[in-house]
Design a protein around this motif. Structure first.
Motif, mmCIF file in Angstrom:
data_model
loop_
_atom_site.group_PDB
_atom_site.id
_atom_site.type_symbol
_atom_site.label_atom_id
_atom_site.label_comp_id
_atom_site.label_asym_id
_atom_site.label_seq_id
_atom_site.Cartn_x
_atom_site.Cartn_y
_atom_site.Cartn_z
ATOM 1 N N ALA A 151 0.824 -1.223 -0.077
ATOM 2 C CA ALA A 151 -0.003 -0.039 -0.245
ATOM 3 C C ALA A 151 0.912 1.442 0.100
ATOM 4 O O ALA A 151 0.625 2.145 -0.694
ATOM 5 C CB ALA A 151 -0.926 0.050 1.272
ATOM 6 N N TYR A 152 2.084 1.275 0.769
ATOM 7 C CA TYR A 152 2.827 2.377 0.987
ATOM 8 C C TYR A 152 4.302 1.696 1.341
ATOM 9 O O TYR A 152 4.286 0.739 1.860
ATOM 10 C CB TYR A 152 2.452 3.358 1.834
ATOM 11 N N VAL A 153 5.298 2.453 0.673
ATOM 12 C CA VAL A 153 6.668 1.998 0.984
ATOM 13 C C VAL A 153 7.166 3.123 1.822
ATOM 14 O O VAL A 153 7.448 4.376 1.299
ATOM 15 C CB VAL A 153 7.377 1.737 -0.333
ATOM 16 N N CYS A 154 7.828 2.738 2.992
ATOM 17 C CA CYS A 154 8.447 3.822 3.754
ATOM 18 C C CYS A 154 9.968 3.476 3.783
ATOM 19 O O CYS A 154 10.300 2.482 3.943
ATOM 20 C CB CYS A 154 8.006 3.924 5.333
ATOM 21 N N THR A 155 10.426 4.715 3.267
ATOM 22 C CA THR A 155 12.194 4.384 3.012
ATOM 23 C C THR A 155 12.932 4.300 4.377
ATOM 24 O O THR A 155 13.497 3.580 4.901
ATOM 25 C CB THR A 155 13.058 5.639 2.316
ATOM 26 N N PHE A 156 12.546 5.480 5.311
ATOM 27 C CA PHE A 156 13.191 5.555 6.777
ATOM 28 C C PHE A 156 12.085 5.882 7.907
ATOM 29 O O PHE A 156 11.295 6.824 7.526
ATOM 30 C CB PHE A 156 14.098 6.701 6.847
#
Length: 391
Positions: free
Chosen positions: A150-155
């Motif tokens: 759904a979402y990708v969070c880098t950090f």
């Protein structure tokens, strides 16, 4: 009175690999936890054994009626030595994502949640000129796993990661509170985020952002130049980086009041959480407004919010107030797309060890049995109704 959330509002619970999986022996934090002069109250050890028990955790999230599970992929498992990638570990996280999808949940995946491979940190970490290249190499390796996220969070919380980095400096003596951030680390994290964001968009589409710890900084009598200056390196600059991101994660727990000599201590008369923070669920509303002020065109997601509490009734009270703040912000025109409680499980809370209990689900430290608390069922009912009752 019942207040409705927008259609499509995403409900979830969040975790992080190092805090729940256990046995993360190739990571820098594992080394730090076992250092005699380190800042940690205890080592993470087996954590919650979620490396093996993740199907049970996923089933709990789905059973509560939440729509998404936020978790992290552990870099130090994927790349335990520079350039050496583990097919076994890639398969592990592929199976985990498949389990989330099969449960009817949308995976929200974090690529870096505080921990790095020990070889990376020992070799200079985020202060190195080529740190973004090294992180990009790992992210491109795991990118095929992320196509249905759904979402990708880098950090996760790069502003806190820039403070935690001080722990790894040779001879550094940890203060009682969080160390001041290292600007070299902040710069390195920013470069890496921008590189990875642009690269991953080609693989997963416009679903890439990062999650910032927002601490509701203010002066004694409200916002002022002193608190704004104090907040800049600790929060504001990281929100500014997100102005061209696909989404921005807001993570708020309490507030920080800044005086002439820095943050003021929480008074003895004030209710505190088990993290020794002020009980202040209203921080989420001010955090959302500040993020919207800085990045007004970027959708916001509450990627973490919750309380470490011994009394589960206070957890429900806290979250009810915090969700009311979300609704008020939405009414005021802030584009908030979802809410993730931190955390699904009682887990390893970094330097604090296992004493602070944030979990919707208690975890028996001997048997690893999961015991959902009343707050878990309460939040699940809110999510299923997509609405909040005043009491």
């Amino acid at each position: 009175m019942t207040r409705q959330f927008p259609d499509g509002f995403l409900w979830g619970a969040a975790t992080a690999a190092h805090q729940i999986e256990g046995g993360n022996v190739a990571s820098d934090w594992w080394k730090l936890e076992h250092r005699p002069d380190g800042p940690c109250a205890e080592p993470s050890g087996d954590a919650c054994d979620s490396y093996h028990r993740y199907p049970e955790d996923v089933a709990i999230v789905a059973g509560l009626g939440l729509g998404s599970y936020r978790f992290s992929i552990e870099w130090s498992r994927i790349e335990p030595e520079p350039g050496e990638f583990s097919r076994v570990q890639l398969d592990h996280y592929r199976r985990m994502i498949a389990t989330v999808l099969d449960a009817g949940l949308r995976p929200t995946v974090t690529l870096h949640h505080f921990t790095s491979p020990f070889w990376f940190t020992k070799g200079g970490g985020w202060a190195r000129a080529d740190s973004a290249d090294r992180f990009l190499r790992y992210c491109e390796t795991v990118a095929p796993l992320l196509t249905e996220a759904a979402y990708v969070c880098t950090f996760n919380e790069p502003n806190i990661a820039a403070s935690f980095a001080r722990y790894f400096e040779p001879g550094y003596v940890a203060p009682a509170g969080l160390p001041d951030p290292d600007s070299r680390i902040s710069d390195g994290l920013t470069r890496a985020h921008l590189r990875v964001r642009d690269a991953l968009r080609a693989e997963v589409g416009p679903r890439v952002g990062w999650a910032v710890a927002t601490q509701s900084f203010s002066g004694v009598d409200g916002p002022d130049e002193l608190s704004a200056a104090y907040a800049y390196e600790r929060e504001t600059r990281f929100l500014e980086v997100a102005v061209d991101d696909d989404w921005l994660g807001v993570q708020a727990y309490s507030r920080t009041i800044v005086g002439p000599d820095g943050p003021l201590p929480v008074s003895d008369e004030t209710e505190r959480t088990l993290m020794d923070w002020e009980y202040y669920p209203e921080a989420l509303g001010s955090a959302l407004r500040e993020a919207h002020r800085i990045a007004p065109r970027v959708p916001l997601i509450v990627t973490e919010n919750g309380i470490a509490a011994a009394d589960d009734r206070r957890r429900i009270d806290y979250v009810r107030t915090a969700l009311g703040e979300v609704l008020t912000a939405i009414d005021d025109g802030v584009d908030v797309r979802g809410y993730f409680y931190w955390s699904l499980l009682d887990n390893f809370e970094w330097a604090h060890g296992y004493r602070p209990t944030f979990g919707l689900v208690a975890v028996d430290r001997d048997t690893f049995a999961r015991i959902p608390r009343p707050s878990a069922h309460w939040l699940g009912a809110v999510a299923r109704a997509n609405a909040l009752d005043a009491d």
